[in-house]
Scaffold this motif. Structure first.
Motif, PDB file in Angstrom:
ATOM      1  N   VAL A  20      -5.068  -4.618  11.154  1.00  0.00           N
ATOM      2  CA  VAL A  20      -3.611  -4.463  11.113  1.00  0.00           C
ATOM      3  C   VAL A  20      -3.254  -3.688   9.854  1.00  0.00           C
ATOM      4  O   VAL A  20      -4.073  -3.534   8.943  1.00  0.00           O
ATOM      5  N   GLU A  21      -2.014  -3.194   9.808  1.00  0.00           N
ATOM      6  CA  GLU A  21      -1.538  -2.451   8.643  1.00  0.00           C
ATOM      7  C   GLU A  21      -0.209  -3.005   8.176  1.00  0.00           C
ATOM      8  O   GLU A  21       0.599  -3.476   8.987  1.00  0.00           O
ATOM      9  N   ILE A  22       0.008  -2.930   6.866  1.00  0.00           N
ATOM     10  CA  ILE A  22       1.290  -3.276   6.266  1.00  0.00           C
ATOM     11  C   ILE A  22       1.602  -2.248   5.186  1.00  0.00           C
ATOM     12  O   ILE A  22       0.703  -1.639   4.619  1.00  0.00           O
ATOM     13  N   ASP A  23       2.885  -2.043   4.933  1.00  0.00           N
ATOM     14  CA  ASP A  23       3.320  -1.164   3.838  1.00  0.00           C
ATOM     15  C   ASP A  23       3.776  -2.037   2.685  1.00  0.00           C
ATOM     16  O   ASP A  23       4.488  -3.032   2.883  1.00  0.00           O
ATOM     17  N   ARG A  24       3.384  -1.674   1.484  1.00  0.00           N
ATOM     18  CA  ARG A  24       3.775  -2.421   0.296  1.00  0.00           C
ATOM     19  C   ARG A  24       4.046  -1.446  -0.844  1.00  0.00           C
ATOM     20  O   ARG A  24       3.485  -0.363  -0.903  1.00  0.00           O
ATOM     21  N   LEU A  25       4.905  -1.884  -1.776  1.00  0.00           N
ATOM     22  CA  LEU A  25       5.190  -1.130  -2.994  1.00  0.00           C
ATOM     23  C   LEU A  25       4.328  -1.713  -4.106  1.00  0.00           C
ATOM     24  O   LEU A  25       4.309  -2.931  -4.316  1.00  0.00           O
ATOM     25  N   VAL A  26       3.619  -0.852  -4.826  1.00  0.00           N
ATOM     26  CA  VAL A  26       2.737  -1.300  -5.901  1.00  0.00           C
ATOM     27  C   VAL A  26       3.588  -1.623  -7.127  1.00  0.00           C
ATOM     28  O   VAL A  26       4.438  -0.839  -7.524  1.00  0.00           O
ATOM     29  N   SER A  27       3.353  -2.792  -7.709  1.00  0.00           N
ATOM     30  CA  SER A  27       4.127  -3.216  -8.875  1.00  0.00           C
ATOM     31  C   SER A  27       3.759  -2.388 -10.101  1.00  0.00           C
ATOM     32  O   SER A  27       2.815  -1.601 -10.082  1.00  0.00           O
ATOM     33  N   SER A  28       4.487  -2.618 -11.186  1.00  0.00           N
ATOM     34  CA  SER A  28       4.252  -1.848 -12.415  1.00  0.00           C
ATOM     35  C   SER A  28       2.914  -2.165 -13.061  1.00  0.00           C
ATOM     36  O   SER A  28       2.429  -1.420 -13.905  1.00  0.00           O
TER      37      SER A  28
END
Length: 193
Positions: free
Chosen positions: A38-46
């Motif tokens: 499966v795939e998910i989109d995420r924003l990478v933290s600082s």
């Protein structure tokens, strides 16, 4: 949960660039055995982490602030760019049976492709005329001490450039991956006296 947005609201969001059409159908509720990933989109933290089911997974500080796609197969989490280029591979934090219930999950597309072009990084030369890249120590001479040099790393050679001019080519002897792209220039001033 039912959406309160109308078709006009959705069209306005897409037109303003705040939304995009869905790429693939979400994963169905039934988790059949033929589901491989499966795939998910995420924003990478600082600090270079992403949240997967309330667990922070470190994928690298060099990706901080970027939106990435994670391809989860229960064993490996492939970190991909928008063009499905492999950026990093880390251990999958969850078994596949738990991955299908994540927020924003969808069926996985084709596997990522591995970049084949060389990568250029920056390194600061020490006062003794050397630096380290991909776990390999390289000497370029004291004449280049404290300079920031560009280093091109491919599968077989490491090429060092000073102001665009190649100054040294050495064979690559390690298989480590590149962790840091930009070098941190020395900012401390020396005391005179």
């Amino acid at each position: 949960m039912a959406s309160r947005l109308t078709v006009k609201d959705l069209a306005a969001l897409v037109a303003s660039g705040q939304a995009r059409p869905a790429r693939v159908d979400p994963v169905p509720a039934d988790t059949s055995d033929n589901l491989a990933a499966v795939e998910i989109d995420r924003l990478v933290s600082s600090i270079g982490t992403v949240s997967v089911s309330s667990r922070a997974s470190c994928i690298g500080a060099h990706l901080a602030g970027q939106r990435v796609t994670l391809r989860l197969d229960g064993i490996t989490a492939h970190v991909m760019s928008d063009q499905r280029q492999l950026l990093r591979a880390v251990a999958c934090p969850l078994p596949l049976s738990e991955c299908v219930s994540l927020r924003g999950v969808r069926r996985a597309g084709p596997p990522p492709h591995v970049p084949t072009e060389p990568v250029t990084v920056q390194r600061v030369v020490s006062s003794r005329g050397g630096f380290q890249v991909v776990g390999q120590k390289i000497q370029v001479g004291r004449i280049h001490a404290r300079k920031i040099l560009e280093v091109t790393v491919d599968d077989t050679y490491i090429t060092i450039h000073d102001n665009g001019e190649p100054i040294r080519i050495v064979p690559r002897t390690t298989t480590q991956e590149i962790i840091r792209i930009k070098s941190q220039a020395h900012t401390k001033k020396r005391k005179i006296g």
